[in-house]
Scaffold this motif. Structure first.
Motif, PDB file in Angstrom:
ATOM      1  N   MET A 155      50.534  -3.783   7.307  1.00  0.00           N
ATOM      2  CA  MET A 155      49.111  -3.437   7.298  1.00  0.00           C
ATOM      3  C   MET A 155      48.291  -4.669   7.656  1.00  0.00           C
ATOM      4  SD  MET A 155      46.699  -2.230   4.101  1.00  0.00           S
ATOM      5  CE  MET A 155      47.695  -0.825   3.702  1.00  0.00           C
ATOM      6  N   THR A 156      47.415  -4.550   8.631  1.00  0.00           N
ATOM      7  CA  THR A 156      46.494  -5.619   8.984  1.00  0.00           C
ATOM      8  C   THR A 156      45.309  -5.590   8.037  1.00  0.00           C
ATOM      9  OG1 THR A 156      47.124  -5.341  11.287  1.00  0.00           O
ATOM     10  CG2 THR A 156      45.127  -6.596  10.865  1.00  0.00           C
ATOM     11  N   ARG A 157      44.802  -6.767   7.622  1.00  0.00           N
ATOM     12  CA  ARG A 157      43.717  -6.820   6.657  1.00  0.00           C
ATOM     13  C   ARG A 157      42.488  -7.499   7.252  1.00  0.00           C
ATOM     14  NH1 ARG A 157      44.965  -5.459   1.532  1.00  0.00           N
ATOM     15  NH2 ARG A 157      47.151  -5.080   1.117  1.00  0.00           N
ATOM     16  N   ALA A 158      41.305  -7.005   6.859  1.00  0.00           N
ATOM     17  CA  ALA A 158      40.040  -7.604   7.284  1.00  0.00           C
ATOM     18  C   ALA A 158      39.018  -7.359   6.193  1.00  0.00           C
ATOM     19  CB  ALA A 158      39.589  -7.009   8.617  1.00  0.00           C
ATOM     20  N   ALA A 159      37.735  -7.613   6.476  1.00  0.00           N
ATOM     21  CA  ALA A 159      36.687  -7.463   5.467  1.00  0.00           C
ATOM     22  C   ALA A 159      36.519  -6.009   5.048  1.00  0.00           C
ATOM     23  CB  ALA A 159      35.369  -7.988   6.027  1.00  0.00           C
ATOM     24  N   LEU A 160      36.086  -5.801   3.789  1.00  0.00           N
ATOM     25  CA  LEU A 160      36.031  -4.460   3.208  1.00  0.00           C
ATOM     26  C   LEU A 160      34.638  -4.097   2.724  1.00  0.00           C
ATOM     27  CD1 LEU A 160      39.195  -4.647   0.974  1.00  0.00           C
ATOM     28  CD2 LEU A 160      39.013  -3.839   3.306  1.00  0.00           C
ATOM     29  N   ASP A 161      34.420  -2.788   2.535  1.00  0.00           N
ATOM     30  CA  ASP A 161      33.261  -2.244   1.852  1.00  0.00           C
ATOM     31  C   ASP A 161      33.758  -1.407   0.682  1.00  0.00           C
ATOM     32  OD1 ASP A 161      31.217  -3.314   3.234  1.00  0.00           O
ATOM     33  OD2 ASP A 161      30.774  -1.570   4.463  1.00  0.00           O
ATOM     34  N   ALA A 162      32.813  -0.796  -0.033  1.00  0.00           N
ATOM     35  CA  ALA A 162      33.175   0.064  -1.164  1.00  0.00           C
ATOM     36  C   ALA A 162      33.924   1.297  -0.689  1.00  0.00           C
ATOM     37  CB  ALA A 162      31.916   0.469  -1.914  1.00  0.00           C
ATOM     38  N   GLY A 163      34.638   1.932  -1.611  1.00  0.00           N
ATOM     39  CA  GLY A 163      35.478   3.069  -1.273  1.00  0.00           C
ATOM     40  C   GLY A 163      34.730   4.388  -1.217  1.00  0.00           C
ATOM     41  N   ALA A 164      35.485   5.488  -1.207  1.00  0.00           N
ATOM     42  CA  ALA A 164      34.958   6.841  -1.072  1.00  0.00           C
ATOM     43  C   ALA A 164      35.746   7.748  -2.008  1.00  0.00           C
ATOM     44  CB  ALA A 164      35.086   7.279   0.380  1.00  0.00           C
ATOM     45  N   PRO A 165      35.376   9.050  -2.137  1.00  0.00           N
ATOM     46  CA  PRO A 165      36.086   9.946  -3.056  1.00  0.00           C
ATOM     47  C   PRO A 165      37.496  10.263  -2.583  1.00  0.00           C
ATOM     48  CG  PRO A 165      34.443  11.158  -1.806  1.00  0.00           C
ATOM     49  CD  PRO A 165      34.232   9.711  -1.501  1.00  0.00           C
ATOM     50  N   LEU A 166      38.435   9.417  -2.950  1.00  0.00           N
ATOM     51  CA  LEU A 166      39.811   9.527  -2.477  1.00  0.00           C
ATOM     52  C   LEU A 166      40.414  10.887  -2.814  1.00  0.00           C
ATOM     53  CD1 LEU A 166      42.492   6.768  -2.719  1.00  0.00           C
ATOM     54  CD2 LEU A 166      43.040   9.074  -3.469  1.00  0.00           C
ATOM     55  N   GLY A 167      40.191  11.351  -4.036  1.00  0.00           N
ATOM     56  CA  GLY A 167      40.775  12.620  -4.449  1.00  0.00           C
ATOM     57  C   GLY A 167      40.361  13.779  -3.565  1.00  0.00           C
ATOM     58  N   LEU A 168      39.119  13.754  -3.106  1.00  0.00           N
ATOM     59  CA  LEU A 168      38.632  14.815  -2.225  1.00  0.00           C
ATOM     60  C   LEU A 168      39.390  14.806  -0.906  1.00  0.00           C
ATOM     61  CD1 LEU A 168      36.668  16.998  -1.275  1.00  0.00           C
ATOM     62  CD2 LEU A 168      35.032  15.176  -0.739  1.00  0.00           C
ATOM     63  N   TYR A 169      39.549  13.631  -0.321  1.00  0.00           N
ATOM     64  CA  TYR A 169      40.234  13.543   0.967  1.00  0.00           C
ATOM     65  C   TYR A 169      41.701  13.936   0.852  1.00  0.00           C
ATOM     66  CZ  TYR A 169      36.097  11.284   2.823  1.00  0.00           C
ATOM     67  OH  TYR A 169      34.819  11.026   3.228  1.00  0.00           O
ATOM     68  N   GLU A 170      42.270  13.759  -0.325  1.00  0.00           N
ATOM     69  CA  GLU A 170      43.672  14.131  -0.518  1.00  0.00           C
ATOM     70  C   GLU A 170      43.888  15.640  -0.442  1.00  0.00           C
ATOM     71  OE1 GLU A 170      46.371  11.381  -3.131  1.00  0.00           O
ATOM     72  OE2 GLU A 170      44.575  11.904  -4.267  1.00  0.00           O
ATOM     73  N   ILE A 171      42.896  16.426  -0.847  1.00  0.00           N
ATOM     74  CA  ILE A 171      43.115  17.874  -0.901  1.00  0.00           C
ATOM     75  C   ILE A 171      42.495  18.629   0.271  1.00  0.00           C
ATOM     76  CG2 ILE A 171      43.243  17.786  -3.420  1.00  0.00           C
ATOM     77  CD1 ILE A 171      40.508  19.186  -3.490  1.00  0.00           C
ATOM     78  N   LEU A 172      41.588  17.993   1.024  1.00  0.00           N
ATOM     79  CA  LEU A 172      40.997  18.682   2.171  1.00  0.00           C
ATOM     80  C   LEU A 172      42.028  18.828   3.286  1.00  0.00           C
ATOM     81  CD1 LEU A 172      37.383  17.250   2.600  1.00  0.00           C
ATOM     82  CD2 LEU A 172      38.042  19.554   1.893  1.00  0.00           C
ATOM     83  N   GLU A 228      33.735  -4.054  13.191  1.00  0.00           N
ATOM     84  CA  GLU A 228      34.275  -5.390  13.429  1.00  0.00           C
ATOM     85  C   GLU A 228      35.661  -5.359  14.056  1.00  0.00           C
ATOM     86  OE1 GLU A 228      34.158  -6.962   9.507  1.00  0.00           O
ATOM     87  OE2 GLU A 228      31.961  -6.908   9.384  1.00  0.00           O
ATOM     88  N   LEU A 229      36.189  -4.185  14.282  1.00  0.00           N
ATOM     89  CA  LEU A 229      37.562  -4.047  14.755  1.00  0.00           C
ATOM     90  C   LEU A 229      37.707  -4.545  16.192  1.00  0.00           C
ATOM     91  CD1 LEU A 229      40.316  -2.785  13.819  1.00  0.00           C
ATOM     92  CD2 LEU A 229      39.627  -0.757  15.126  1.00  0.00           C
ATOM     93  N   ASP A 230      38.729  -5.345  16.424  1.00  0.00           N
ATOM     94  CA  ASP A 230      39.065  -5.786  17.781  1.00  0.00           C
ATOM     95  C   ASP A 230      40.562  -6.060  17.810  1.00  0.00           C
ATOM     96  OD1 ASP A 230      39.209  -6.682  20.335  1.00  0.00           O
ATOM     97  OD2 ASP A 230      37.639  -8.198  20.150  1.00  0.00           O
ATOM     98  N   LEU A 231      41.332  -5.025  18.101  1.00  0.00           N
ATOM     99  CA  LEU A 231      42.785  -5.114  18.038  1.00  0.00           C
ATOM    100  C   LEU A 231      43.400  -5.766  19.269  1.00  0.00           C
ATOM    101  CD1 LEU A 231      43.611  -1.592  16.543  1.00  0.00           C
ATOM    102  CD2 LEU A 231      43.544  -3.784  15.343  1.00  0.00           C
ATOM    103  N   GLY A 232      42.616  -5.909  20.335  1.00  0.00           N
ATOM    104  CA  GLY A 232      43.177  -6.458  21.560  1.00  0.00           C
ATOM    105  C   GLY A 232      44.132  -5.503  22.246  1.00  0.00           C
ATOM    106  N   ARG A 233      44.017  -4.220  21.917  1.00  0.00           N
ATOM    107  CA  ARG A 233      44.856  -3.179  22.513  1.00  0.00           C
ATOM    108  C   ARG A 233      43.978  -2.021  22.961  1.00  0.00           C
ATOM    109  NH1 ARG A 233      48.969  -1.464  18.040  1.00  0.00           N
ATOM    110  NH2 ARG A 233      47.678  -2.652  16.585  1.00  0.00           N
ATOM    111  N   LEU A 234      44.467  -1.269  23.946  1.00  0.00           N
ATOM    112  CA  LEU A 234      43.741  -0.104  24.442  1.00  0.00           C
ATOM    113  C   LEU A 234      44.525   1.165  24.130  1.00  0.00           C
ATOM    114  CD1 LEU A 234      42.584  -1.462  27.914  1.00  0.00           C
ATOM    115  CD2 LEU A 234      41.323  -1.463  25.748  1.00  0.00           C
ATOM    116  N   PHE A 235      43.786   2.261  23.936  1.00  0.00           N
ATOM    117  CA  PHE A 235      44.380   3.527  23.511  1.00  0.00           C
ATOM    118  C   PHE A 235      43.945   4.656  24.440  1.00  0.00           C
ATOM    119  CE2 PHE A 235      44.231   0.722  19.945  1.00  0.00           C
ATOM    120  CZ  PHE A 235      45.367   0.989  19.205  1.00  0.00           C
ATOM    121  N   GLY A 236      44.839   5.622  24.601  1.00  0.00           N
ATOM    122  CA  GLY A 236      44.511   6.786  25.412  1.00  0.00           C
ATOM    123  C   GLY A 236      43.539   7.726  24.730  1.00  0.00           C
ATOM    124  N   GLY A 237      43.469   7.646  23.408  1.00  0.00           N
ATOM    125  CA  GLY A 237      42.524   8.452  22.643  1.00  0.00           C
ATOM    126  C   GLY A 237      41.949   7.642  21.496  1.00  0.00           C
TER     127      GLY A 237
END
Length: 218
Positions: free
Chosen positions: A1-18, A83-92
Motif C-alpha cells: 500500500m502506498t501512503r500519503a497525506a490523509l483526511d478524516a474518514g467516512a461511514p465505513l459500515g455503510l460502504y460495507e453493506i451498499l 494530490e495523487l501523481d502515480l506517474g502511470r497512465l490508465f485506460g479508465g
C-alpha cells in the motif's frame, strides 16, 4: 500500500453493506478490456471488487486507511485524490459517488486535474454527477438498494447548491444519516466548462438520466 497525506474518514459500515447498482457493468463496457482502471475514492472497494471479479486490473485510491483495509484483489494507494501523481497512465479513470459535485471550485478543479494526469491518450475518464435537477422538487423520496432503504428529507436548492439529508436503513446491519451541505449541482454547460479547464473533452452521456458521462484528454 502506498501512503500519503490523509483526511478524516467516512461511514465505513455503510460502504460495507451498499451493493453495486449497475456501475461495474457500465465501467466494464466503456473501458477497453485489458486496460488498467484507476478507482479514485474507492471506499471499501464496492466497485473495485466487482471490477476485479470481471477480470479487470484495478488500482484503488482512498484517503481513509480504514476503508482500504477492506479492499482486496487490487493495488491500493492511500492518498488524497487531488494530490495523487502515480506517474502511470490508465485506460479508465473513475470519479464516482458525485465527487465532481464538490462545492469548492478549486478542489473540484483539482479532482478533474488528477483524472487528467492519469488517463492515457486513448483512455476515458468516467464521471458520476448529481442529476442537474436534484433538489428542485423538495418532496422526500424513498428507494431500496440491496436491502438498504434510502430516504431523502429536508431537501432544498439555493441556486446551484443542494442541501439534503440522506438516511440509510440497513435494518439489523445498521443505520446512517448523511447531510449534504451545499453540493454543487452541475448543469450540462457546467460539465463542459469544468472539463475544458482541466484539459479534458466531453465524449458522451452514458445513461438516460445523464448522471454518468465519459471524457477524454483534450
Amino acid at each position: 500500500m502506498t501512503r500519503a497525506a490523509l483526511d478524516a474518514g467516512a461511514p465505513l459500515g455503510l460502504y460495507e453493506i451498499l451493493e453495486p447498482a449497475g456501475e461495474p457493468e457500465l465501467i466494464h463496457r466503456e473501458t477497453r478490456e485489458g486496460e488498467a482502471i484507476l478507482d479514485l475514492g474507492c471506499g471499501t472497494g464496492r466497485i473495485t471488487h466487482a471490477l476485479a471479479a470481471l477480470g479487470r486490473r484495478v488500482v484503488a485510491v482512498d484517503m481513509d486507511p480504514a476503508m482500504l483495509e477492506h479492499v482486496h484483489g487490487a493495488e491500493t494507494v492511500l492518498a488524497r485524490i487531488e494530490e495523487l501523481d502515480l506517474g502511470r497512465l490508465f485506460g479508465g479513470v473513475l470519479l464516482m459517488s458525485n465527487l465532481v459535485n464538490n462545492p469548492d471550485d478549486e478542489r473540484r478543479h483539482a479532482l478533474l486535474l488528477a483524472c487528467r494526469r492519469h488517463v492515457s491518450a486513448s483512455g476515458v475518464v468516467l464521471v458520476q454527477r448529481l442529476h442537474p435537477e436534484s433538489g428542485l422538487d423538495p418532496t422526500p423520496t424513498e428507494r431500496e438498494l440491496g436491502g438498504v432503504i434510502i430516504r431523502t428529507s429536508d431537501v432544498r436548492r439555493e441556486g446551484p447548491f443542494l442541501y439534503v439529508t440522506i438516511d440509510y436503513d440497513g435494518g439489523a446491519r445498521g443505520s446512517w444519516s448523511v447531510r449534504l451541505e451545499g453540493a454543487r449541482v452541475l448543469s450540462d454547460d457546467d460539465v463542459l466548462a469544468e472539463l475544458g479547464t482541466a484539459r479534458l473533452r466531453f465524449l458522451r452521456w452514458l445513461d438516460p438520466e445523464r448522471r454518468w458521462f465519459a471524457a477524454a484528454p483534450a
